[in-house]
Design a protein around this motif. Structure first.
Motif, PDB file in Angstrom:
ATOM      1  N   ALA A  43       0.784  -1.049  -0.099  1.00 34.25           N
ATOM      2  CA  ALA A  43      -0.139  -0.008  -0.079  1.00 34.25           C
ATOM      3  C   ALA A  43       0.722   1.195  -0.098  1.00 34.25           C
ATOM      4  O   ALA A  43       0.383   2.437  -0.568  1.00 34.25           O
ATOM      5  CB  ALA A  43      -0.910   0.108   1.109  1.00 34.25           C
ATOM      6  N   ILE A  44       2.016   1.259   0.930  1.00 33.44           N
ATOM      7  CA  ILE A  44       2.985   2.313   0.814  1.00 33.44           C
ATOM      8  C   ILE A  44       4.339   1.839   0.544  1.00 33.44           C
ATOM      9  O   ILE A  44       4.838   0.922   1.180  1.00 33.44           O
ATOM     10  CB  ILE A  44       2.868   3.045   2.109  1.00 33.44           C
ATOM     11  CG1 ILE A  44       1.381   3.562   2.331  1.00 33.44           C
ATOM     12  CG2 ILE A  44       3.728   4.252   2.199  1.00 33.44           C
ATOM     13  CD1 ILE A  44       1.177   4.259   3.795  1.00 33.44           C
ATOM     14  N   GLY A  91      -2.704   5.040  -0.876  1.00 34.83           N
ATOM     15  CA  GLY A  91      -2.435   4.862   0.377  1.00 34.83           C
ATOM     16  C   GLY A  91      -2.447   5.820   1.494  1.00 34.83           C
ATOM     17  O   GLY A  91      -1.837   6.008   2.441  1.00 34.83           O
ATOM     18  N   THR A 118      -4.044   4.669   4.553  1.00 41.94           N
ATOM     19  CA  THR A 118      -3.308   3.817   5.336  1.00 41.94           C
ATOM     20  C   THR A 118      -2.230   4.657   6.138  1.00 41.94           C
ATOM     21  O   THR A 118      -1.921   4.279   7.224  1.00 41.94           O
ATOM     22  CB  THR A 118      -2.549   2.936   4.333  1.00 41.94           C
ATOM     23  OG1 THR A 118      -3.644   2.417   3.731  1.00 41.94           O
ATOM     24  CG2 THR A 118      -1.731   2.036   5.083  1.00 41.94           C
ATOM     25  N   SER A 153       0.207   6.348  -6.960  1.00 39.69           N
ATOM     26  CA  SER A 153      -0.472   4.900  -6.756  1.00 39.69           C
ATOM     27  C   SER A 153       0.135   3.858  -7.296  1.00 39.69           C
ATOM     28  O   SER A 153       1.052   4.031  -8.085  1.00 39.69           O
ATOM     29  CB  SER A 153      -1.853   5.139  -6.855  1.00 39.69           C
ATOM     30  OG  SER A 153      -2.243   5.297  -8.195  1.00 39.69           O
ATOM     31  N   GLY A 206       1.675   3.093  -3.406  1.00 45.03           N
ATOM     32  CA  GLY A 206       1.914   4.330  -2.940  1.00 45.03           C
ATOM     33  C   GLY A 206       3.091   5.021  -2.607  1.00 45.03           C
ATOM     34  O   GLY A 206       4.000   4.606  -1.946  1.00 45.03           O
TER      35      GLY A 206
END
Ligand SMILES: Nc1ncnc2c1ncn2[C@@H]1O[C@H](COP(=O)(O)OP(=O)(O)O)[C@@H](O)[C@H]1O
Ligand SMILES: [Mg+2]
Lengths: 268, 261
Positions: free
Chosen positions: B33-34, B56, B59, B221, B224
């Motif tokens: 996600a990151i 992200g 998140t 993205s 991320g």
């Protein structure tokens, strides 16, 4: 108000005027009564099998003017409430735990799921061996019938609490205990109340099951006794009274829910 | 663009995130996600994070709030490693998260009750914040009686009443109509100027980010990543009036082109 046209009455999931709703409801009851009356007038079924509405009504009046019938009603209500309360007092906290902590879930839910598929009436002989035919036996049957189901439903209700509410509580400084007591429990209340209402309905069913098999008093027993002498009118009254009591209690739940949770929107 | 605060130490910063990576493990696959994101926020600063949906942002904010754990890297608040949620980081969510069984006033007092503040102090504090978000008349209303904008105003008041060191906001105006949204943006700016709160603001609305913030992080993205960091404190607005439209458009176009990459 203009009377609604057909296209207005049959809009998918839209409201209709209250007046029309009630018209529909009352009309159904009237039609059922008329068919019943016609069937007895034209002797479609013999009187012994299907007593006329009028006869059932007079029987009803006669019965409720005797003290012993009120005694039957009283003992039945007592059993339902005891069984229901016992299930709720133990089952609600267990359900909340199971819906909150995965570890409690693993202990409580699989076992409850298993037992809930065992039909409560099948326990009757066993319960009679354990507890005889005293009050404990009847209360125990109602308890067995509602307890495991209640746990599973309360756990579901608890899981349905919006997780963002829990997050919000955390970011406002709440620790786990406060989050459970001050957020999860109040957030859960309206749904819990709806579940209890449903369980109460089932408790009535199990009451009659218990009283038909193992009792010498109560509404279920009065039905059984009437069967022995072919008093179908008394059977009819018994069924109707049980239905009416259930309906009254159900409505009380609804009214109480509105009073207790004025903040809650959406649910009826 | 280089930023003057670069020389600050970790301790002097409200928030410091270095080389943060977050991987979600689902039953089927791993989702990154990151990926290696480093950001920082200084005390009293208003910083926005802009990026497309799924890059992200939420998140990252959840990790800052302590609601989620990072996989790699480091995240600190005033020099302290973030280890869980706490009252020092208030949060406003995109969805409505008011407690529906509490009145507006009781919602605002929720955090104060946990701190066992005296009744008098609680009342004074909630009065102050009710006034700030202009909802005195609705003190005793339940959330279901409020409009979307009013709910978010209560959510902001509730978070600020707790006196957090940092206010984290995850697309707080995302669900509001255009007019309410711009009213809320102005209200938030006023509050920020008056209360000197440190704010991390997430949005996918570029104009909103430029209007509100002093500094903007732009994210890509999948996975991320940080695309660019830019200074947005250029005096483009006087009050709510756009006074330097050319620079504004230039900046907006630049961010749009970054997001397209
Ligand atoms: N709990 C989770 N489990 C698995 N994947 C997640 C979870 N939360 C977010 N993701 C994934 O991480 C990525 C980033 O999500 P999110 O932070 O919500 O993005 P944004 O807020 O920028 O729209 C998305 O691809 C999303 O599907
Ligand atoms: Mg998001």
């Amino acid at each position: 108000m203009k009377s609604p046209t057909r296209s207005k009455l049959f809009k998918i999931r839209e409201d209709i005027p209250k007046k029309w709703y009630w018209t529909g409801t009352i009309a159904t009851f009237v039609v059922v009564l008329i068919i019943w009356e016609l069937m007895s007038i034209f002797q479609v079924v013999q009187d012994t099998f299907l007593p006329s509405p009028g006869f059932v009504f007079t029987t009803f009046i006669q019965l409720i003017s005797t003290g012993s019938y009120w005694g039957d009603i009283g003992i039945s209500i007592y059993r339902v409430f005891m069984g229901f309360l016992l299930a709720a007092i133990i089952g609600v906290p267990l359900g909340i735990l199971a819906g909150t902590f995965k570890i409690s879930d693993s202990i409580i839910i699989p076992l409850s799921e298993f037992i809930r598929y065992m039909p409560a009436p099948a326990f009757i002989p066993l319960v009679m061996v354990w507890a005889g035919i005293g009050e404990t036996a009847k209360i125990l049957i109602i308890f067995i019938g509602s307890f495991f189901q209640l746990i599973i439903m309360v756990a579901d209700d608890t899981r349905a609490v919006n997780k963002d509410l829990i997050y919000a509580a955390y970011t406002l400084g709440a620790k786990r205990w406060n989050t459970l007591i001050k957020v999860i429990v109040p957030a859960l209340m309206p749904r819990l109340f709806a579940t209890l209402r449903l369980i109460m309905g089932w408790a009535w069913t199990y009451l009659v099951v218990a009283e038909l098999v193992a009792a010498d008093s109560g509404l279920g027993y009065s039905i059984l006794k009437a069967q022995r002498f072919m008093n179908t009118n008394i059977i009819f009254v018994g069924i109707l009274v049980i239905g009416l009591l259930g309906l009254i209690i159900d409505r009380l739940f609804v009214v109480l829910g509105r009073v207790l949770f004025p903040w809650s929107g959406g649910e009826r | 663009m280089p930023i003057e605060a670069e020389s600050r130490t970790e301790e002097g910063r409200a928030i410091d995130v270095s080389h943060l990576t977050k991987i979600y493990h689902t039953t089927k696959k791993e989702i990154k996600a990151i990926d290696d994101v480093s950001i920082h926020v200084d005390p009293h600063e208003f910083v926005s994070i802009v990026g497309p949906s799924g890059c992200g942002k939420s998140t990252l904010l959840k990790i800052l709030a302590g609601l989620d754990e990072l996989t790699e890297g480091k995240a600190t608040i005033f020099g302290k490693v973030i280890e869980g949620p706490g009252a020092d980081r208030g949060m406003v969510f995109q969805g409505y998260t008011l407690f529906p069984w509490l009145t507006v006033r009781k919602n605002i007092e929720f955090g104060l009750r946990l701190k066992k503040m005296s009744a008098k102090q609680k009342k004074e504090t909630s009065d102050y914040f009710l006034k700030m978000v202009d909802l005195e008349r609705f003190a005793n209303a339940y959330p279901k009686e409020l409009s979307g904008g009013m709910k978010q105003r209560v959510a902001i008041a509730r978070a600020l009443a707790n006196n957090p060191k940092v206010l984290l906001m995850d697309e707080p105006f995302g669900a509001l109509d255009a007019q309410t949204r711009s009213d809320m943006q102005q209200l938030l700016l006023e509050i920020w100027k008056r209360e000197k709160t440190t704010i991390v603001f997430i949005t996918h609305d570029i104009e909103e980010a430029i209007f509100l913030s002093q500094r903007i992080y732009v994210m890509h993205s999948h996975p991320g990543r940080l695309a660019e960091e830019m200074n947005a404190d250029l005096g483009l607005f006087e009050g709510s009036e756009l006074v330097r439209p050319n620079e504004f458009l230039q900046m907006k176009d630049h961010i749009v082109s970054l997001l397209k990459k």
